[in-house]
Write an enzyme that holds these catalytic residues in place. Structure first.
Site, short mmCIF file in Angstrom:
data_model
loop_
_atom_site.label_atom_id
_atom_site.label_comp_id
_atom_site.label_asym_id
_atom_site.label_seq_id
_atom_site.Cartn_x
_atom_site.Cartn_y
_atom_site.Cartn_z
N THR A 33 0.81 -1.23 0.00
CA THR A 33 0.00 0.00 0.00
C THR A 33 0.84 1.27 0.00
OG1 THR A 33 -1.82 -1.09 1.12
CG2 THR A 33 -1.67 1.27 1.44
N ASP B 37 1.08 -6.28 -4.83
CA ASP B 37 0.22 -6.31 -3.65
C ASP B 37 0.61 -7.62 -2.97
OD1 ASP B 37 -2.08 -7.11 -1.98
OD2 ASP B 37 -3.05 -5.37 -2.88
N SER B 38 0.88 -7.61 -1.68
CA SER B 38 1.44 -8.81 -1.06
C SER B 38 0.47 -9.98 -1.06
CB SER B 38 1.97 -8.52 0.34
OG SER B 38 0.93 -8.35 1.26
N THR C 14 1.29 -5.23 3.76
CA THR C 14 1.06 -5.78 5.10
C THR C 14 0.33 -7.12 5.08
OG1 THR C 14 -1.03 -4.57 5.34
CG2 THR C 14 0.95 -3.48 6.15
N ASP C 15 -0.42 -7.38 4.01
CA ASP C 15 -1.30 -8.56 4.04
C ASP C 15 -0.54 -9.86 4.32
OD1 ASP C 15 -3.44 -6.93 3.57
OD2 ASP C 15 -3.68 -7.48 1.46
N GLN D 209 -5.53 -22.08 17.65
CA GLN D 209 -6.27 -20.98 17.03
C GLN D 209 -6.21 -19.68 17.83
OE1 GLN D 209 -10.26 -22.06 15.82
NE2 GLN D 209 -9.54 -23.74 14.55
N1 ASP Z 1 -3.00 -5.21 0.07
C1 ASP Z 1 -1.85 -4.50 0.57
C2 ASP Z 1 -0.66 -5.41 0.47
O1 ASP Z 1 -0.52 -6.29 1.28
C3 ASP Z 1 -2.09 -4.07 1.97
C4 ASP Z 1 -0.99 -3.23 2.60
O2 ASP Z 1 0.12 -3.10 2.12
O3 ASP Z 1 -1.26 -2.67 3.68
O4 ASP Z 1 0.15 -5.27 -0.41
#
Ligand code: ASP
Length: 351
Positions: free
Chosen positions: A14, A59-60, A96-97, A281
């Site tokens: 992001t 995008d991760s 972040t994903d 979990q």
């Molecule tokens: N969808 C984005 C990613 O993981 C989310 C992020 O970076 O916060 O690339």
């Protein structure tokens, strides 16, 4: 203090995205353009850095083991040099994903790592006025400028928290402190001051063996989260496809042991050599399969405890171990050995 040299691998996420007709998407050159225009990025407190943008930017959610391989090889080439122009550290800018998966995988793949590899990103794109991107990026760079020689592990810096990479977990999709390490105290907290836990941070003296990259990506693994009402046939079908499974069980690692079809699916997979690792979990906690009847039954059919591994680290570790030595007994033994600070062993198993 002289300025250190940091290699930045900009993988995606992001932080460098822009709104497109189909939602946020990475845009080549956009992050570098914004950094070049910002005088804060030229402050003398920062290390010298080289930004290398990957193509395509990702995008991760689109990333997997082949991308981890690419990052690992890239980082290895930049960090293995110890000459006068060598890089002191690597910073990976990442979405972040799946950041916790990449951080976990790199911690295993980068064997004998003697320099820090820090991963960061942001919840909001850098071009947005309230973005958390500058704080994450600038603080990550300052951490490396100040402390790089004492750090030799893969870490995540995000929202004021410095975390061990293979203990990290995305715990928040909304607030800026998006990551935490539920089963290990943070390596550091950053506010006005840097409050670092040097008793936890792994230093170069703890590294073993030559610095090398262990390739991964050919083993077949999966993660499966138990839920009430599970049809054993679905689990059976999945187990037919894999060499290793992370089984996310209830509570302290418990499962529906009265479901005979479920137990048979696990047993027959064990007999075929599939390694099944039980992780709890609950976000915080440790699998203790001896505690309940519903846990002990799993031990009887060859499931092993992953103790307090995060599901992300368990998956990455399985992929790594299956690649190094695919014999199920070796993988089972190593799975229950702490390799990079990724797990806390019950006191009865500590050596
Ligand atoms: N969808 C984005 C990613 O993981 C989310 C992020 O970076 O916060 O690339």
């Amino acid at each position: 203090m002289s300025r250190r040299r940091v290699y930045i691998a900009y993988v995606g996420g992001t932080i460098g995205m822009r709104q497109s007709q189909r939602g946020y998407a990475p845009e080549p050159g956009f992050l570098a353009e914004q950094l070049a225009e910002n005088p804060r990025m030229r402050a003398p407190e920062l290390p010298e850095f080289t930004l290398h943008e990957y193509a395509p930017l990702l995008d991760s959610s689109n990333m997997g083991p082949s991308d981890w391989m690419r990052i690992a090889r890239d980082v290895q080439v930049r960090l293995e040099d110890n000459g006068p122009d060598a890089y002191d550290a690597a910073l990976v800018i990442h979405g972040t994903d799946t950041m916790a998966y990449t951080a976990s995988a790199l911690s295993f793949m980068l064997e004998g790592l003697r320099k820090p590899v820090l991963i960061t990103g942001s919840q909001m794109p850098l071009h947005r006025i309230r973005s958390d991107g500058y704080d994450n990026l600038i603080t990550a760079l300052i951490l490396l400028q100040r402390f790089a020689p004492r750090m030799a592990e893969v870490m995540v810096y995000f929202g004021g928290r410095l975390l061990r990479g293979n203990r990290s977990k995305k715990i928040d999709g909304e607030y800026f402190a998006a990551f935490d390490s539920p089963n290990l105290p943070r390596l550091g907290t950053v506010g006005i001051d840097f409050d670092l836990s040097w008793d936890l941070i792994r230093g170069p003296e703890q590294a073993q063996g030559p610095f090398r990259v262990q390739e991964i990506g050919s083993a077949s693994v999966a993660a499966f989260r138990l839920f009430p009402g599970l049809k054993a046939s679905a689990l059976h079908a999945m187990l037919a496809e894999v060499q290793g499974l992370v089984l996310e069980c209830y509570g302290a690692g418990n499962a529906p042991h009265r479901d005979q079809a479920f137990m048979r699916a696990l047993e027959s997979a064990r007999d075929r050599g599939v390694v099944i690792v039980d992780v709890p979990q609950p976000i915080h906690g440790c699998a203790d399969l001896a505690l309940y009847e519903t846990g002990r039954a799993l031990l009887d059919v060859g499931v092993i405890s992953g103790f307090d591994l995060t599901p992300e680290a368990a998956l990455a570790k399985l992929l790594y171990l299956l690649e190094k030595d695919p014999s199920p007994d070796a993988v089972r033994a190593q799975m229950q050995t702490d390799l990079r600070g990724e797990m806390s062993l019950p006191t009865s198993l500590e050596s």
